[in-house]
Write an enzyme that holds these catalytic residues in place. Structure first.
Site, PDB file in Angstrom:
ATOM      1  N   HIS A   1      45.268  50.754  22.591  1.00  0.00           N
ATOM      2  CA  HIS A   1      44.685  49.200  22.319  1.00  0.00           C
ATOM      3  C   HIS A   1      42.866  49.044  22.821  1.00  0.00           C
ATOM      4  CE1 HIS A   1      44.395  45.077  21.428  1.00  0.00           C
ATOM      5  NE2 HIS A   1      43.587  44.922  22.567  1.00  0.00           N
ATOM      6  N   GLU A   2      43.019  49.317  24.190  1.00  0.00           N
ATOM      7  CA  GLU A   2      41.505  49.246  24.326  1.00  0.00           C
ATOM      8  C   GLU A   2      40.364  50.492  23.720  1.00  0.00           C
ATOM      9  OE1 GLU A   2      40.905  46.893  25.493  1.00  0.00           O
ATOM     10  OE2 GLU A   2      42.267  46.430  26.217  1.00  0.00           O
TER      11      GLU A   2
ATOM     12  N   HIS B   1      39.731  50.064  20.314  1.00  0.00           N
ATOM     13  CA  HIS B   1      38.427  49.081  20.550  1.00  0.00           C
ATOM     14  C   HIS B   1      36.668  50.058  20.368  1.00  0.00           C
ATOM     15  CE1 HIS B   1      39.179  44.888  20.860  1.00  0.00           C
ATOM     16  NE2 HIS B   1      39.636  45.415  21.937  1.00  0.00           N
TER      17      HIS B   1
ATOM     18  N   GLY C   1      43.615  44.244  29.668  1.00  0.00           N
ATOM     19  CA  GLY C   1      42.634  45.349  29.799  1.00  0.00           C
ATOM     20  C   GLY C   1      41.463  44.493  28.688  1.00  0.00           C
TER      21      GLY C   1
ATOM     22  N   GLN D   1      33.248  44.395  23.577  1.00  0.00           N
ATOM     23  CA  GLN D   1      33.883  42.961  23.503  1.00  0.00           C
ATOM     24  C   GLN D   1      32.849  41.858  24.279  1.00  0.00           C
ATOM     25  OE1 GLN D   1      38.023  44.419  24.399  1.00  0.00           O
ATOM     26  NE2 GLN D   1      38.675  42.103  23.499  1.00  0.00           N
TER      27      GLN D   1
ATOM     28  N   CYS E   1      44.336  40.218  21.659  1.00  0.00           N
ATOM     29  CA  CYS E   1      43.452  40.431  21.750  1.00  0.00           C
ATOM     30  C   CYS E   1      42.239  39.890  22.619  1.00  0.00           C
ATOM     31  CB  CYS E   1      42.683  41.563  21.037  1.00  0.00           C
ATOM     32  SG  CYS E   1      41.154  42.191  21.017  1.00  0.00           S
ATOM     33  N   LEU E   2      41.785  39.393  23.643  1.00  0.00           N
ATOM     34  CA  LEU E   2      40.641  38.804  23.791  1.00  0.00           C
ATOM     35  C   LEU E   2      39.758  38.112  22.831  1.00  0.00           C
ATOM     36  CD1 LEU E   2      39.837  39.043  27.628  1.00  0.00           C
ATOM     37  CD2 LEU E   2      42.168  37.635  26.548  1.00  0.00           C
TER      38      LEU E   2
HETATM   39 NI    NI Z   1      41.999  44.129  22.820  1.00  0.00          NI
END
Ligand code: NI
Length: 173
Positions: A136-137, A140, A46, A51, A94-95
């Site tokens: 999670h997304e 953000h 995701g 991001q 997480c990226l």
């Molecule tokens: Ni993330």
């Protein structure tokens, strides 16, 4: 919108509340396309627009990114309407938080409302892994990172390490 770099912790850009998309125009479709490319290349399950340097409320996800047949999901202006139960999200990552994973407490199931990329209203009842990915997304979009839910020495050491690396690079945050 050509940013192809992922913004990483502790960059304060990630800490803002994103703005709702008012008009899903060509620019927004381009952002979605970029987000999907970056997510599959990473690979990640995701990604939120913030991001990749865009302050709009958009997320993309595919809980099986390695599958030959891709199933890209796009949510514009998503919101968690209801949460129920508790689940431990194991080794969440997480990226935007490279080289760090941790267990996180999440709701077991969520009800999410938003729009698809054509502007049609969507209502998603999710449980288990999909529920975790959505939480999670959507976090953000509220400036929240998964490590904010974590209290551990491992996290403190990680934070110290990335801040030290930044100082070496001479970047200011
Ligand atoms: Ni993330």
């Amino acid at each position: 919108m050509t940013a192809l770099e992922i913004v990483t912790y502790p960059d304060i850009f990630l800490r803002q509340t994103t703005k709702p998309v008012e008009n899903i125009d060509g620019t927004i479709q381009d952002i979605i396309k970029n987000m999907s490319t970056i997510m599959y290349e990473a690979p990640g399950v995701g990604l939120a627009a913030i991001q990749v340097g865009c302050d709009k409320s958009i997320i993309v996800y595919d809980i099986m990114p390695g599958n030959e047949k891709r199933s890209l999901q796009v949510l514009v202006n998503p919101r968690v309407i209801e949460r129920e139960g508790n689940i431990t999200s194991e080794k969440e990552g997480c990226l935007s938080v490279p080289d760090f994973r941790s267990d996180v407490k999440r709701a077991e199931s969520v009800l999410v409302e938003g729009l698809d990329r054509d502007g049609n209203p969507l209502r998603i009842e999710a449980e288990g892994y999909l529920s975790i990915v959505l939480q999670h997304e959507i976090d953000h979009l509220n400036g929240v990172l998964f490590i904010d839910h974590v209290r551990s020495l491992k996290k403190d050491l990680y934070t110290r390490r990335v801040k030290k690396q930044l100082k070496k690079k001479g970047r200011k945050h």
